[in-house]
Each structure stands twice: as structure tokens, then as C-alpha cells.
Design an enzyme around this catalytic site. Structure first.
Site, PDB file in Angstrom:
ATOM      1  N   LYS A 179      31.297  34.335  41.838  1.00 38.28           N
ATOM      2  CA  LYS A 179      30.508  35.554  41.621  1.00 38.28           C
ATOM      3  C   LYS A 179      29.246  35.520  42.492  1.00 38.28           C
ATOM      4  O   LYS A 179      28.939  36.469  43.192  1.00 38.28           O
ATOM      5  CB  LYS A 179      30.145  35.660  40.131  1.00 38.28           C
TER       6      LYS A 179
ATOM      7  N   GLU B  39      29.140  23.364  43.700  1.00 39.86           N
ATOM      8  CA  GLU B  39      30.465  22.738  43.738  1.00 39.86           C
ATOM      9  C   GLU B  39      31.424  23.564  44.598  1.00 39.86           C
ATOM     10  O   GLU B  39      32.134  23.032  45.459  1.00 39.86           O
ATOM     11  CB  GLU B  39      31.046  22.635  42.319  1.00 39.86           C
TER      12      GLU B  39
ATOM     13  N   GLY C 273      30.866  35.842  34.469  1.00 49.41           N
ATOM     14  CA  GLY C 273      31.822  34.889  35.050  1.00 49.41           C
ATOM     15  C   GLY C 273      33.000  34.597  34.142  1.00 49.41           C
ATOM     16  O   GLY C 273      34.160  34.605  34.567  1.00 49.41           O
ATOM     17  N   ARG C 274      32.732  34.356  32.866  1.00 49.41           N
ATOM     18  CA  ARG C 274      33.813  33.979  31.937  1.00 49.41           C
ATOM     19  C   ARG C 274      34.638  35.183  31.496  1.00 49.41           C
ATOM     20  O   ARG C 274      35.595  35.048  30.746  1.00 49.41           O
ATOM     21  CB  ARG C 274      33.227  33.239  30.736  1.00 49.41           C
TER      22      ARG C 274
ATOM     23  N   GLU D 195      29.948  29.095  26.064  1.00 45.95           N
ATOM     24  CA  GLU D 195      28.928  29.572  27.002  1.00 45.95           C
ATOM     25  C   GLU D 195      28.344  30.900  26.493  1.00 45.95           C
ATOM     26  O   GLU D 195      27.199  31.236  26.775  1.00 45.95           O
ATOM     27  CB  GLU D 195      29.519  29.742  28.407  1.00 45.95           C
TER      28      GLU D 195
ATOM     29  N   HIS E 258      50.472  14.291  17.969  1.00 47.05           N
ATOM     30  CA  HIS E 258      50.590  12.845  18.150  1.00 47.05           C
ATOM     31  C   HIS E 258      49.283  12.234  18.619  1.00 47.05           C
ATOM     32  O   HIS E 258      49.264  11.121  19.128  1.00 47.05           O
ATOM     33  CB  HIS E 258      51.732  12.545  19.125  1.00 47.05           C
TER      34      HIS E 258
ATOM     35  N   LYS F  17      21.408  22.101  36.640  1.00 47.61           N
ATOM     36  CA  LYS F  17      21.671  22.458  38.049  1.00 47.61           C
ATOM     37  C   LYS F  17      20.453  22.142  38.916  1.00 47.61           C
ATOM     38  O   LYS F  17      20.568  21.588  40.001  1.00 47.61           O
ATOM     39  CB  LYS F  17      21.959  23.964  38.164  1.00 47.61           C
TER      40      LYS F  17
HETATM   41  O1  F6P Z   1      27.202  27.409  35.656  1.00 49.34           O
HETATM   42  C1  F6P Z   1      27.844  28.326  34.839  1.00 49.34           C
HETATM   43  C2  F6P Z   1      28.439  29.446  35.634  1.00 49.34           C
HETATM   44  O2  F6P Z   1      27.439  30.317  36.038  1.00 49.34           O
HETATM   45  C3  F6P Z   1      29.509  30.180  34.846  1.00 49.34           C
HETATM   46  O3  F6P Z   1      28.995  31.130  33.991  1.00 49.34           O
HETATM   47  C4  F6P Z   1      30.362  30.722  35.927  1.00 49.34           C
HETATM   48  O4  F6P Z   1      31.634  31.093  35.464  1.00 49.34           O
HETATM   49  C5  F6P Z   1      30.404  29.545  36.867  1.00 49.34           C
HETATM   50  O5  F6P Z   1      29.099  28.989  36.795  1.00 49.34           O
HETATM   51  C6  F6P Z   1      30.755  29.841  38.287  1.00 49.34           C
HETATM   52  O6  F6P Z   1      29.858  30.736  38.883  1.00 49.34           O
HETATM   53  P1  F6P Z   1      30.209  31.475  40.223  1.00 49.34           P
HETATM   54  O7  F6P Z   1      31.400  32.329  39.990  1.00 49.34           O
HETATM   55  O8  F6P Z   1      28.977  32.278  40.568  1.00 49.34           O
HETATM   56  O9  F6P Z   1      30.481  30.431  41.263  1.00 49.34           O
END
Ligand code: F6P
Length: 553
Positions: free
Chosen positions: A206, A212, A271-272, A357, A388, A516
Site C-alpha cells: 500500500k 521488508e 492493509g488487512r 491489528e 494432535h 519499525k
Molecule cells: O506494519 C503493519 C502494516 O502497516 C500492515 O497494516 C500492512 O498490512 C503491512 O504493514 C504492509 O504494509 P504495506 O502494504 O504498506 O507494505
């Protein structure tokens, strides 16, 4: 509006929960031969049986009164109307617009967002179809055999969950892979067997700034440049082997992805909640746009049910209220999600992000500390594997964990005998949790096996089950795109209702920011080979040890 814990319904629920029989589910069944029928609902192709929860007609009435006193219906309307209910980011919350199949306009500040939504869907359809039918190829002319989604959080778990759920429908499409972890092992192991000439990367983010994701995206770009035959320039490689799903068009351009390969969405998609947007591109690539459309249709069917069904038969509302009953009045700290479907193996993780979240908050919308428990810990794993591993705890542990059993009557894989066994286990587990087993029943069985006296008494305590352990079962005929769409939307609205009752903002996630920021500082220290003086002792010592191990000191 009175504070939550001061409301009449809240106080009445507290008194109701203090009754000695408040947890007696077996007793509720004994007194009502029609309980299973009366405590089941059907919506959007899903059946919810919530009869194995400790709720009576009075409990439901009180919970509905709590929803009314908490203005859940008004808050729901505000979301569907595009009002800025994400109060800390001043944004509307409109994932429901992404799957709106009607002609109803959905406006933000007086402007209908639906034409933009439809335009992106149209582009997603065209792009996914041309990759799938081989019209769109890599830089050397090979069709794309593999697609790698690079994203994390909602930009990973959403599409990964849906893709896994719809694997039986992924015929004739490219193979789909997901890279999320910044641990280089994830990318390296994923690309190890891929042909760069036939690989398409989708950078799903987003913000397009997530550390990452951007680290993985840059390394993927490097891998292509190094391994692609005839890779001429960065531009040509990125232009033909990358696409992006993002709201940040400046950054996608800076990365080198041409505008026709960028699929946008909007700040009113969390995002979620984004798998229904351009973030769903990998799903469309793997299973085809028709299936993606069915997924949206399933979610829309649940949206319409949620928006229109009367409260007492409203599935997301009741699921949410039962959750509030367990969390706030019966003191269950966690909630287990148990899909009896290997294809739903990522569902517990997706719901973990969706729920934790969204509702893992301790400050209410006015900025005050809440004086009640909010979102429970969500966890789980697919049955039968969980049986199990951790079911021992569910049956005999000291904590009571409400469970959601999720199962489809038919398998998409054939293997009818396997599926019957799977179904039998799913149904039997909720029965066992409910029914339990008394000490007398165990003694009788032991005696029949010739074990008597003190030895029988000693063993009986260990072998008996308390029972009255709550669960809901969500049943569907088939695990297909429509029912999966409805299922995820069901949980999204459940989380919404709970957030509405707890008076928290379910749509921000400030709690992820501190770590972060600190990670950037620690990274600087690791690169420099020393710990800056701002750290606590433990952190500084860990940094120093790591630097020493890496020969940086
Ligand atoms: O760090 C949490 C978050 O902001 C989530 O809410 C989101 O889904 C994820 O990181 C990834 O964010 P992006 O789509 O901006 O890379």
C-alpha cells in the site's frame, strides 16, 4: 452516550454472567429440543451454528441491547456511507466499495468512488488474462510460468489465504509464490528453482515504503539483472518482469515500474482489508479473474446481509456479540480458529492480523484508556492437525477457549473417504467439547475393562472431561470462491462490530510504528559496529554481542 461499562445492558450482562448456570451449555440443550435449529443462521451460502455457546434467549436479548446501546447500526451505516470513521487517520473505511456489485454509488466527500474501483478491476482483468493466456510475456519472449508476490502483512496474508483456499481452481495459470519475510532465506529459497525469463514479480505494498517489501523487491530486481539472459538495462527488466499494487504511484515510478503495470487503490482501503483491491492481483493471476469476481460476489452477499438483515438474525453481528460475551463477561482471553480444510491453512494467520491489528487497542476513540478487555488473542491451525497438538488444552486446560470450527461438506479434491473422516473429526470435536465426560462415565468404562478400586479412581480424574466448552460451527457446501469471499467478509464485519462496541478505532495500527522506528536505529548501529548510548542495557548488550559474532567490533 454513557460509558460502555455504565450502560444498562453491560450491567445486566455482568449480572447475567454471574449466575451459577452461566456456562451450562448442556443444560440449555436439555431444556430446548429445538435449540440447534433456533441458534443457527444462514447467509451468503454459509451456515452458522452458534448453539454450542452458553447463550440463552435472554443472553441474546441482552447482547442485542448492548449493540443497540452502542449504536452499532448507526456506526455500520456510517461505514457504508463513506464517513470518516477512521478517526486517527481521518479516512473513510470502504473495503465494501471494492466488492460493491450494485449500481449504488458510494461517495467520499460527495464523489462516487465506484467508477475508479471498476476501472481498476477492468485493468486487473485485462492484465491477468493476458498473463494467463500468454499474450503478455517476459523480456525474452517466454510466457510467465511463475509469479512471485512480494509483500507483507495484509499485502501478503490476504492474497496468500485466498490463493491457498482456491488452489483446486488454479488450473492453467502460472504458479504463484509469496515472499514476505525480510530474512533472505525466503526470497533465496523461492527464486532458487525459478527461470528468470519466465518469472513475474508483483510488488504489493500500500505504502511502497515497507522496509521488508522494498528490500525484497530490490533484491528480486538484482536477481533478474544478474540471471536474466540478455538483460539489457534496469528499465527493460523492471518494465517487463515487474508489476505493482500500491497507492503510492510516485514510489512505484521511482522503482522503475511503468504506469501501465501499476494497479492502484486508495487510502480508504486498510492493509488487512485490501485483498479485494489491486492487492488481489496475484489471486486473479493464479485462479483467473472469473474466480476473483466470484470472491467479490461472495463478500458482497455478506455485506448486503450485514447491512440489511434484522439484528436478531444478522450473522456477523451475532458472531461478534457472542465474542464480546466470551471476552468481556466469561473472561476467555483467546479465541481459536479451526478450519477443517487444508486449503484454509492460512486463515488463522489472516484472521490474526485482521482481528488483532484492528482490535488490539487500549485507547478509545476519545483518547481515553479503556477499562475493559478489547480484542482477544486469535490463534489456530487446521484440523485435524491441531487435534494432535493443542486440542488437549482445549478439552482439559484451565482456560476456556471459544472455538470456531469451519468446514465444507464437499471436497474439491475428490478423495471422498478422506473428506468423510475430516468431517467426522470436525463434528466430533465440537461434540466432545460440549458434552465432556463425567467421572462416573469413565469409572464405568474402566470397570468394564477390569480396572477397579483406587486405581480406577486415580485414572478417572485424568480421563474425564469438563465439557460445556463453547464453539461455533461455520458450515458451507463447498469451499469455493463465493463461500470464501463470504467467510472473510463475515469475519471483517465481526471485527467491525466488536470495535464499534468497544469504542475503539479498528482501522489504524499505531502499535506497529515504534518497533519499525527502533529497527532503523538498531540497523544503523549494526552497520556501524557499535551500540549507540540511547539503548537500554539489554538491547545494547545484544547489539554488541551480535556485532562481535559478525566480526564488526
Ligand atoms: O506494519 C503493519 C502494516 O502497516 C500492515 O497494516 C500492512 O498490512 C503491512 O504493514 C504492509 O504494509 P504495506 O502494504 O504498506 O507494505
Amino acid at each position: 452516550m454513557a460509558r460502555l461499562t455504565e450502560r444498562n445492558s453491560w450491567k445486566a450482562l455482568e449480572a447475567h454472567a454471574a449466575r451459577p448456570q452461566a456456562r451450562d451449555i448442556v443444560g440449555l440443550f436439555a431444556s430446548d429440543p429445538r435449540r440447534a435449529e433456533r441458534y443457527s443462521l444462514e447467509a451468503a451460502g454459509l451456515i452458522l451454528d452458534f448453539s454450542k455457546n452458553p447463550v440463552s434467549d435472554q443472553t441474546v436479548q441482552l447482547l442485542l441491547a448492548l449493540a443497540a446501546e452502542s449504536s452499532v447500526a448507526e456506526q455500520t451505516q456510517a461505514m457504508f456511507d463513506g464517513r470518516r470513521i477512521n478517526v486517527t487517520e481521518n479516512r473513510p473505511v470502504l473495503h465494501i466499495a471494492l466488492r460493491n456489485q450494485s449500481q449504488r454509488p458510494i461517495c467520499v466527500d460527495g464523489r462516487d468512488v465506484m467508477p475508479d474501483v471498476r476501472a481498476v478491476l477492468h485493468r486487473l482483468r485485462e492484465f491477468s488474462e493476458s498473463v494467463r493466456n500468454g499474450t503478455l510475456r517476459g523480456s525474452t519472449g517466454k510466457p510467465f510460468a511463475d509469479v512471485v508476490n512480494i509483500g507483507i502483512g495484509g499485502s501478503d496474508l490476504g492474497p496468500l489465504t485466498i490463493y491457498s483456499a482456491l488452489r483446486p481452481f488454479a488450473q492453467r495459470g502460472p504458479r504463484l509464490h509469496f515472499v514476505s519475510n525480510v530474512d533472505g532465506a525466503h526470497l533465496a529459497a523461492t527464486v532458487a528453482d525459478l527461470d528468470p525469463e519466465a518469472t513475474l514479480f508483483i510488488v504489493s505494498s500500500k505504502t511502497f515504503t515497507t522496509q521488508e517489501t522494498m528490500t525484497n523487491a530490490r533484491s528480486a530486481r538484482e536477481w533478474l539483472l544478474t540471471n536474466l539472459n540478455g538483460a539489457e538495462s534496469l528499465d527493460s527488466v523492471v518494465g517487463q518482469h515487474f508489476a505493482a499494487a500500491s497507492t503510492n504511484l510516485d514510489e512505484t515510478g521511482a522503482f522503475g515500474i511503468p504506469p501501465e503495470r501499476v494497479f492502484g487503490f486508495w487510502d480508504w482501503v486498510g492493509g488487512r482489508y485490501s485483498l479485494w483491491s489491486a492487492i488481489g492481483l496475484p489471486i486473479a493471476l493464479a485462479v483467473g479473474f472469473r474466480q476473483f469476481d466470484r470472491l467479490l460476489a461472495g463478500a458482497y452477499a455478506m455485506d448486503e446481509h450485514f447491512r440489511n438483515a434484522p439484528a436478531h438474525v444478522n450473522m456477523p453481528l451475532l458472531l461478534a456479540l457472542i465474542g464480546v460475551w466470551h471476552t468481556n463477561f466469561l473472561d476467555s482471553p483467546t479465541h481459536a480458529v479451526l478450519p477443517y480444510a487444508q486449503d484454509l491453512s492460512w486463515l488463522p494467520m489472516h484472521l490474526q492480523q485482521l482481528d488483532m491489528e484492528s482490535n488490539g487497542k487500549s485507547i478509545d476513540r476519545a483518547g481515553d484508556t479503556v477499562e475493559y478487555t478489547t480484542g482477544p488473542i486469535i490463534w489456530g491451525a487446521p484440523g485435524t492437525n491441531g487435534q494432535h497438538a493443542f486440542f488437549q488444552h482445549l478439552h482439559q486446560g484451565t482456560q476456556v477457549t471459544p472455538c470456531d470450527f469451519i468446514v465444507a461438506a464437499k471436497s474439491e479434491w475428490g478423495m471422498a473417504e478422506h473428506h468423510e473422516i475430516l468431517l467426522a473429526n470436525c463434528i466430533a470435536q465440537s461434540e466432545a467439547l460440549l458434552r465432556g465426560r463425567t467421572k462416573d462415565e469413565v469409572l464405568e468404562e474402566l470397570q468394564a475393562r477390569g480396572i477397579k478400586g483406587q486405581e480406577a479412581q486415580r485414572l478417572a480424574a485424568h480421563r474425564s472431561f469438563p465439557g460445556n466448552r463453547p464453539s461455533s460451527t461455520i458450515l458451507m457446501e463447498r469451499l469455493d470462491a463465493h463461500s470464501v469471499g463470504a467467510l472473510i467478509a463475515l469475519y471483517e464485519h465481526k471485527v467491525f462490530v466488536q470495535g464499534a462496541i468497544w469504542n475503539i478505532n479498528s482501522f489504524d495500527q499505531w502499535g506497529v510504528e515504534l518497533g519499525k522506528g527502533l529497527a532503523k536505529e538498531v540497523l544503523n548501529d549494526l552497520r556501524a559496529g557499535h551500540a549507540s548510548p540511547d539503548h537500554d542495557q539489554s538491547t545494547a548488550a545484544l547489539i554488541k554481542r551480535i556485532c562481535a559474532m559478525r566480526g564488526k567490533q
